[in-house]
Design a protein around this motif. Sequence first.
Motif, PDB file in Angstrom:
ATOM      1  N   ARG A   1       4.978   2.854  10.047  1.00 17.52           N
ATOM      2  CA  ARG A   1       5.410   2.532   8.675  1.00 17.52           C
ATOM      3  C   ARG A   1       5.166   1.078   8.317  1.00 17.52           C
ATOM      4  NH1 ARG A   1       6.721   2.153   4.017  1.00 17.52           N
ATOM      5  NH2 ARG A   1       8.668   2.661   2.964  1.00 17.52           N
TER       6      ARG A   1
ATOM      7  N   GLY B   1       2.568   1.694  -0.990  1.00 16.80           N
ATOM      8  CA  GLY B   1       3.511   2.279  -1.938  1.00 16.80           C
ATOM      9  C   GLY B   1       3.120   2.064  -3.386  1.00 16.80           C
ATOM     10  N   HIS B   2       2.611   0.873  -3.689  1.00 16.06           N
ATOM     11  CA  HIS B   2       2.264   0.555  -5.078  1.00 16.06           C
ATOM     12  C   HIS B   2       0.798   0.786  -5.393  1.00 16.06           C
ATOM     13  CE1 HIS B   2       5.740  -1.974  -4.002  1.00 16.06           C
ATOM     14  NE2 HIS B   2       6.140  -1.700  -5.231  1.00 16.06           N
ATOM     15  N   PHE B   3      -0.047   0.533  -4.404  1.00 15.40           N
ATOM     16  CA  PHE B   3      -1.474   0.354  -4.722  1.00 15.40           C
ATOM     17  C   PHE B   3      -2.359   1.473  -4.194  1.00 15.40           C
ATOM     18  CE2 PHE B   3       0.336  -4.041  -4.173  1.00 15.40           C
ATOM     19  CZ  PHE B   3       0.521  -4.257  -5.534  1.00 15.40           C
ATOM     20  N   GLY B   4      -1.759   2.537  -3.666  1.00  8.67           N
ATOM     21  CA  GLY B   4      -2.542   3.712  -3.326  1.00  8.67           C
ATOM     22  C   GLY B   4      -3.066   3.749  -1.900  1.00  8.67           C
TER      23      GLY B   4
ATOM     24  N   LYS C   1      -5.715   3.360   1.005  1.00  9.36           N
ATOM     25  CA  LYS C   1      -6.794   2.424   1.320  1.00  9.36           C
ATOM     26  C   LYS C   1      -7.373   2.751   2.693  1.00  9.36           C
ATOM     27  CE  LYS C   1      -5.661   0.515  -2.462  1.00  9.36           C
ATOM     28  NZ  LYS C   1      -6.331   1.088  -3.604  1.00  9.36           N
TER      29      LYS C   1
ATOM     30  N   THR D   1      -0.106  -9.520 -10.043  1.00  6.53           N
ATOM     31  CA  THR D   1       0.894  -9.852  -9.042  1.00  6.53           C
ATOM     32  C   THR D   1       0.253 -10.551  -7.848  1.00  6.53           C
ATOM     33  OG1 THR D   1       2.369  -8.888  -7.381  1.00  6.53           O
ATOM     34  CG2 THR D   1       0.681  -7.443  -8.238  1.00  6.53           C
TER      35      THR D   1
ATOM     36  N   HIS E   1       0.741 -10.098  -4.957  1.00 10.15           N
ATOM     37  CA  HIS E   1       0.476  -9.155  -3.857  1.00 10.15           C
ATOM     38  C   HIS E   1      -0.929  -8.583  -3.925  1.00 10.15           C
ATOM     39  CE1 HIS E   1       4.608  -9.397  -2.552  1.00 10.15           C
ATOM     40  NE2 HIS E   1       4.958  -9.317  -3.821  1.00 10.15           N
ATOM     41  N   LEU E   2      -1.615  -8.841  -5.038  1.00 14.46           N
ATOM     42  CA  LEU E   2      -3.006  -8.396  -5.147  1.00 14.46           C
ATOM     43  C   LEU E   2      -3.981  -9.564  -4.977  1.00 14.46           C
ATOM     44  CD1 LEU E   2      -2.800  -5.816  -8.077  1.00 14.46           C
ATOM     45  CD2 LEU E   2      -3.208  -5.365  -5.653  1.00 14.46           C
TER      46      LEU E   2
ATOM     47  N   TYR F   1      -6.701  -0.485  -6.771  1.00 12.88           N
ATOM     48  CA  TYR F   1      -5.313  -0.874  -6.503  1.00 12.88           C
ATOM     49  C   TYR F   1      -4.429  -0.665  -7.737  1.00 12.88           C
ATOM     50  CZ  TYR F   1      -6.405  -2.955  -1.965  1.00 12.88           C
ATOM     51  OH  TYR F   1      -6.767  -3.148  -0.649  1.00 12.88           O
TER      52      TYR F   1
ATOM     53  N   ARG G   1      -1.551   3.486 -11.769  1.00 15.57           N
ATOM     54  CA  ARG G   1      -0.770   4.026 -10.657  1.00 15.57           C
ATOM     55  C   ARG G   1       0.726   4.044 -11.004  1.00 15.57           C
ATOM     56  NH1 ARG G   1      -3.471   5.233  -6.294  1.00 15.57           N
ATOM     57  NH2 ARG G   1      -5.548   4.366  -5.957  1.00 15.57           N
TER      58      ARG G   1
ATOM     59  N   HIS H   1       3.428   3.301  -9.554  1.00 12.36           N
ATOM     60  CA  HIS H   1       4.315   2.192  -9.218  1.00 12.36           C
ATOM     61  C   HIS H   1       3.709   0.831  -9.584  1.00 12.36           C
ATOM     62  CE1 HIS H   1       6.941   5.089  -7.471  1.00 12.36           C
ATOM     63  NE2 HIS H   1       6.032   5.482  -6.593  1.00 12.36           N
ATOM     64  N   ILE H   2       2.869   0.849 -10.608  1.00  8.98           N
ATOM     65  CA  ILE H   2       2.375  -0.391 -11.211  1.00  8.98           C
ATOM     66  C   ILE H   2       3.082  -0.558 -12.556  1.00  8.98           C
ATOM     67  CG2 ILE H   2       0.377  -1.454 -12.329  1.00  8.98           C
ATOM     68  CD1 ILE H   2      -0.022  -1.625  -9.418  1.00  8.98           C
TER      69      ILE H   2
ATOM     70  N   GLN I   1       3.755  -5.182  -9.554  1.00  6.11           N
ATOM     71  CA  GLN I   1       4.176  -4.005  -8.796  1.00  6.11           C
ATOM     72  C   GLN I   1       5.584  -3.638  -9.232  1.00  6.11           C
ATOM     73  OE1 GLN I   1       3.720  -5.704  -4.786  1.00  6.11           O
ATOM     74  NE2 GLN I   1       5.913  -5.480  -4.582  1.00  6.11           N
ATOM     75  N   ALA I   2       5.765  -2.350  -9.537  1.00  7.64           N
ATOM     76  CA  ALA I   2       7.089  -1.882  -9.931  1.00  7.64           C
ATOM     77  C   ALA I   2       8.000  -1.853  -8.703  1.00  7.64           C
ATOM     78  CB  ALA I   2       6.976  -0.485 -10.538  1.00  7.64           C
ATOM     79  N   LEU I   3       9.256  -2.092  -8.913  1.00  5.66           N
ATOM     80  CA  LEU I   3      10.177  -2.068  -7.777  1.00  5.66           C
ATOM     81  C   LEU I   3      10.327  -0.663  -7.219  1.00  5.66           C
ATOM     82  CD1 LEU I   3      12.924  -4.551  -8.976  1.00  5.66           C
ATOM     83  CD2 LEU I   3      10.902  -4.972  -7.574  1.00  5.66           C
TER      84      LEU I   3
ATOM     85  N   GLY J   1       8.209   1.353  -6.205  1.00  7.67           N
ATOM     86  CA  GLY J   1       7.282   1.740  -5.148  1.00  7.67           C
ATOM     87  C   GLY J   1       7.551   1.094  -3.808  1.00  7.67           C
ATOM     88  N   GLY J   2       8.617   0.329  -3.695  1.00 11.96           N
ATOM     89  CA  GLY J   2       8.838  -0.447  -2.474  1.00 11.96           C
ATOM     90  C   GLY J   2       9.380   0.364  -1.328  1.00 11.96           C
TER      91      GLY J   2
END
Lengths: 362, 88
Positions: A10, A54-57, A59, B7, B9-10, B43, B52, B54-55, B83-85, B87-88
């Motif tokens: 995970r 979780g957010h970005f699909g 990969k 974000t 994170h990208l 992404y 997506r 959770h975006i 990023q939406a919360l 999807g965490g």
Amino acid sequence: MAQNLYVASRKGLLTYQRGAKGWTHKATDFLGSPVSMVLVSPDRQTIFVALNLGHFGTKLHRSTDGGGSWTELTAPQFPKVEGGEKDEKAPAVNAIWAMEWAGKDKPGCIWIGTAPAAVFYSADNGESWTLNQGLWDLPTRAKWFGGGTVDTALHSICVDPRSSDRVAVAVSCGGVTLTEDGGKTWRVAGHGLTAEFMPPEMQKDPDIQDAHLMVQCPANPKVSWIQHHNGIFRSTDDLKSWHEITTAPVSKFGFAVAVHPKDADTAWFVPAVKDEHRYPVDEKMVVQRTRDGGKTFDVLRHGLPQETAFDLVYRHGLVVDETGEGLAMGSTTGAVWTSDNGGDAWTLLSAHLPPVYALRFA
Amino acid sequence: MAKVFFTSHLRSVAPDGGVEAAGATVAAALADVFARYPTAKGYVLDDQGRVRLHIAVFVDNVHVRRDILEYPLRGDSEVYVMQALSGG
């Protein structure tokens, strides 16, 4: 015996290396990211890692230097359908659940299984992927439904060692499907599987069976095993028929199965309580092993926790190496055990890893 | 031109800080950015080109929840792709 053990978890990919004093941690890659599957070449140089962010699909990453460096590849995607950007039901890959080499005569060729259930093929070492249209267009696919997840999921890909054109796949919940022409045409191959959780008239329908994992014996490929939602099943006639094994002493339910690479009568299972609750029977961690094709089972518990254990082993969380003596299993509570004697005794590798999704020996 | 921010994170696949993008809708502006940062596309959008799940997308401080891609942009709009919360 296998020199490396790869733990898809995970929170990243952990690699362990066999040494004189047992397994030692060698590397952690993709720290923090959910790794749904890993595939490793026999020389341990090429490694494919599927991430399920979780957010970005979904990969896909590849290393060609044994994990020293990684390159992101274009992950498999469903072809765009007309109006798909506004159609909630148009398919998109939600997870990579299976990855297998397409055969020794097809170097650099790989099958991937996904959720929703489909197979994709790469003939260029993962650089590009093509949806297998034959399976996607199979009329019986309309009867498949999700098990454990909303999506259907294709989790098992068995490439026949006698002919790489012969590939069997298993789906939750869609039973077993077989191609004998390299994926051009497919036919249902799950006759004999039974689902008690269905209405009586539908229990034998091969198209709705919840196979949790299917494995094929490399040395005797006429024999395959399935850990099914409903129990343990075995085929000894090249998937013409399946019969249920009802002798498992602890529980017939579980997710994982591993078959001995040289002895089709030997297989391992990790039992659990079903359905409303899932945990090890009596909170004791055990492995069930048969060495006579399912007539009898040993219950292996040496080295495994025998009180307050809540470890579940998911479908890809139990592996056997090429000798049939080396085993490893990883659990939902982050424990990994290994065995060098076919499961007679287990050694705890770690009790505090992230939840384990898949293991590989190489 | 609108300005699109991603974000942090990208950061490995998308531009750092705001990037100017041509287009009268979120879809057009994103397409303009993705032409320059092709890996970022997968992404943010799924196989079918949908944002997506959770975006989260904000345009001029409005959290756009429906028909995100068709949302109109002004010449000086600021688009935040976060990023939406959930999807965490």
